[in-house]
Enzyme design. Structure first.
Site, PDB file in Angstrom:
ATOM      1  N   ASP A  23       0.823  -1.161   0.072  1.00  0.00           N
ATOM      2  CA  ASP A  23       0.120  -0.095   0.115  1.00  0.00           C
ATOM      3  C   ASP A  23       0.853   1.401   0.005  1.00  0.00           C
ATOM      4  O   ASP A  23       1.762   1.033   0.482  1.00  0.00           O
ATOM      5  CB  ASP A  23      -0.923  -0.092   1.310  1.00  0.00           C
ATOM      6  CG  ASP A  23      -2.284   0.747   1.053  1.00  0.00           C
ATOM      7  OD1 ASP A  23      -2.137   1.446  -0.077  1.00  0.00           O
ATOM      8  OD2 ASP A  23      -2.947   0.918   1.820  1.00  0.00           O
ATOM      9  N   HIS A  40       2.942   3.133  -9.120  1.00  0.00           N
ATOM     10  CA  HIS A  40       2.813   1.515  -9.140  1.00  0.00           C
ATOM     11  C   HIS A  40       4.154   0.817  -9.918  1.00  0.00           C
ATOM     12  O   HIS A  40       4.375  -0.290  -9.449  1.00  0.00           O
ATOM     13  CB  HIS A  40       1.469   1.455  -9.950  1.00  0.00           C
ATOM     14  CG  HIS A  40       0.277   1.592  -9.375  1.00  0.00           C
ATOM     15  ND1 HIS A  40       0.104   1.326  -7.905  1.00  0.00           N
ATOM     16  CD2 HIS A  40      -0.813   2.211  -9.863  1.00  0.00           C
ATOM     17  CE1 HIS A  40      -1.019   1.809  -7.572  1.00  0.00           C
ATOM     18  NE2 HIS A  40      -1.690   2.260  -8.659  1.00  0.00           N
ATOM     19  N   LEU A 134      12.276 -19.664  -4.598  1.00  0.00           N
ATOM     20  CA  LEU A 134      11.223 -18.649  -4.079  1.00  0.00           C
ATOM     21  C   LEU A 134       9.994 -18.908  -5.014  1.00  0.00           C
ATOM     22  O   LEU A 134      10.100 -18.945  -6.371  1.00  0.00           O
ATOM     23  CB  LEU A 134      11.665 -17.350  -4.158  1.00  0.00           C
ATOM     24  CG  LEU A 134      10.888 -16.230  -3.608  1.00  0.00           C
ATOM     25  CD1 LEU A 134      10.670 -16.364  -1.976  1.00  0.00           C
ATOM     26  CD2 LEU A 134      11.090 -14.985  -4.098  1.00  0.00           C
TER      27      LEU A 134
HETATM   28  C1  FPP Z   1      -1.794   0.122  -3.358  1.00  0.00           C
HETATM   29  O1  FPP Z   1      -1.387   1.381  -3.351  1.00  0.00           O
HETATM   30  C2  FPP Z   1      -1.056  -0.501  -4.583  1.00  0.00           C
HETATM   31  C3  FPP Z   1      -2.247  -1.426  -5.319  1.00  0.00           C
HETATM   32  C4  FPP Z   1      -3.371  -1.213  -5.545  1.00  0.00           C
HETATM   33  C5  FPP Z   1      -1.343  -1.939  -6.633  1.00  0.00           C
HETATM   34  C6  FPP Z   1      -0.072  -2.410  -6.141  1.00  0.00           C
HETATM   35  C7  FPP Z   1       0.448  -3.008  -7.319  1.00  0.00           C
HETATM   36  C8  FPP Z   1       1.857  -3.001  -8.033  1.00  0.00           C
HETATM   37  C9  FPP Z   1       2.723  -2.575  -6.948  1.00  0.00           C
HETATM   38  C10 FPP Z   1       2.047  -4.018  -9.019  1.00  0.00           C
HETATM   39  C11 FPP Z   1       2.636  -5.103  -8.809  1.00  0.00           C
HETATM   40  C12 FPP Z   1       2.812  -5.702 -10.043  1.00  0.00           C
HETATM   41  C13 FPP Z   1       3.378  -6.955 -10.120  1.00  0.00           C
HETATM   42  C14 FPP Z   1       4.019  -7.448 -11.469  1.00  0.00           C
HETATM   43  C15 FPP Z   1       3.103  -7.997  -8.947  1.00  0.00           C
HETATM   44  P1  FPP Z   1      -2.295   2.715  -3.612  1.00  0.00           P
HETATM   45  O2  FPP Z   1      -2.684   2.859  -5.123  1.00  0.00           O
HETATM   46  O3  FPP Z   1      -3.523   2.274  -2.918  1.00  0.00           O
HETATM   47  O4  FPP Z   1      -1.581   3.826  -2.849  1.00  0.00           O
HETATM   48  P2  FPP Z   1      -2.555   5.012  -2.066  1.00  0.00           P
HETATM   49  O5  FPP Z   1      -3.348   4.446  -1.041  1.00  0.00           O
HETATM   50  O6  FPP Z   1      -1.194   5.609  -1.675  1.00  0.00           O
HETATM   51  O7  FPP Z   1      -3.433   6.039  -3.282  1.00  0.00           O
END
Ligand code: FPP
Length: 241
Positions: A23, A40, A134
């Site tokens: 997050d 992201h 892993l």
């Molecule tokens: C939460 O941050 C994150 C997500 C909803 C997406 C996480 C996804 C990735 C890091 C991509 C992963 C990719 C692979 C290949 C596994 P948020 O957007 O809710 O952040 P905020 O709460 O600060 O707005």
């Protein structure tokens, strides 16, 4: 512990399976004058780095919460961006990850994803299935409640008599069938919620919550989370013997 100057002593009790709620990408992006997509992307780069650390620290399985069933409520542009990121990781990074011994698995409902992405995920799973260093479970279009619902539906389809329905049996109908339950769940950016992540499997998991935004969650903090886990007294509802 300083990442640049110190080494990381061997962990006596590394968790086998670590779940990560990544997050804070959006807030990291805002704080750094970048777009949500870049946030992201930075989160994805950080996940790749954490896989290396996991191999070094003796963790055997990572489950990364990359796209939840609730994430469909986000803007189309953000949803498309997240799909694109996963596609690019499979296209551009999977060979290298596989060389390092990473096995890709998927948790969630593949049916609702576009067929190109679905095929890439399935090919990625197939091409890495012999790797053993892993296991990376990518929870993508994953929701804990819908996982339980699909498990119950399949139990009924299989005409299992009620007296045979046990916790062990239901576990075999979850997306994680055959995997150990998570020992530790890490949640970044300071929220104290499970957010529908592994709600069946995490019944006895330890939680590590940190205010750090996911892209900034570095090796030093990961090591701290794992060593704190090693010091916790896990009683699984029982008492100290
Ligand atoms: C939460 O941050 C994150 C997500 C909803 C997406 C996480 C996804 C990735 C890091 C991509 C992963 C990719 C692979 C290949 C596994 P948020 O957007 O809710 O952040 P905020 O709460 O600060 O707005």
């Amino acid at each position: 512990m300083n990442e640049l100057t110190d080494s990381f002593p061997l962990l006596e009790y590394p968790p086998q399976h670590v779940g990560i709620i990544m997050d804070g990408n959006g807030r990291w992006a805002e704080a750094n004058g970048k777009s949500r997509y870049q946030g992201h992307q930075a989160g994805t780069d950080n996940l790749e780095r954490l896989l290396d650390d996991s191999i070094e620290f003796g963790v055997k399985m990572i489950t990364a919460y990359a796209f939840s069933t609730e994430n469909w409520r986000r803007s189309t542009i953000e949803i498309k961006g997240l799909m694109k990121i996963l596609e690019r990781v499979i296209d551009n990074r999977l060979v290298e990850l596989s060389r390092k011994g990473v096995q890709l698995r998927h948790l969630g409902d593949l049916e609702k994803l576009e067929s190109t992405l679905r095929k890439k995920i399935l090919q990625g799973i197939e091409s890495t299935r012999h790797n053993e260093k892993l296991i990376l479970n990518v929870a993508f279009n994953y929701g804990g409640r819908s996982e339980i619902v699909q498990a119950v539906q399949r139990v009924i389809q299989d005409k299992i008599p009620p007296e045979q329905i046990t916790e062990e049996l239901l576990s075999r109908y979850m997306y994680t069938a055959g995997s150990p339950d998570p020992d530790l769940i890490i949640r970044t950016s300071g929220e104290f919620r499970t957010s529908n992540f592994l709600i069946w499997q995490a019944a006895y998991a330890e939680y590590y919550v940190t205010p750090t935004y996911w892209p900034d969650f570095n090796k030093t903090e990961y090591y701290r989370a794992l060593s704190e886990f090693g010091k916790r007294d896990r009683r699984y509802g029982g008492r100290k013997g």
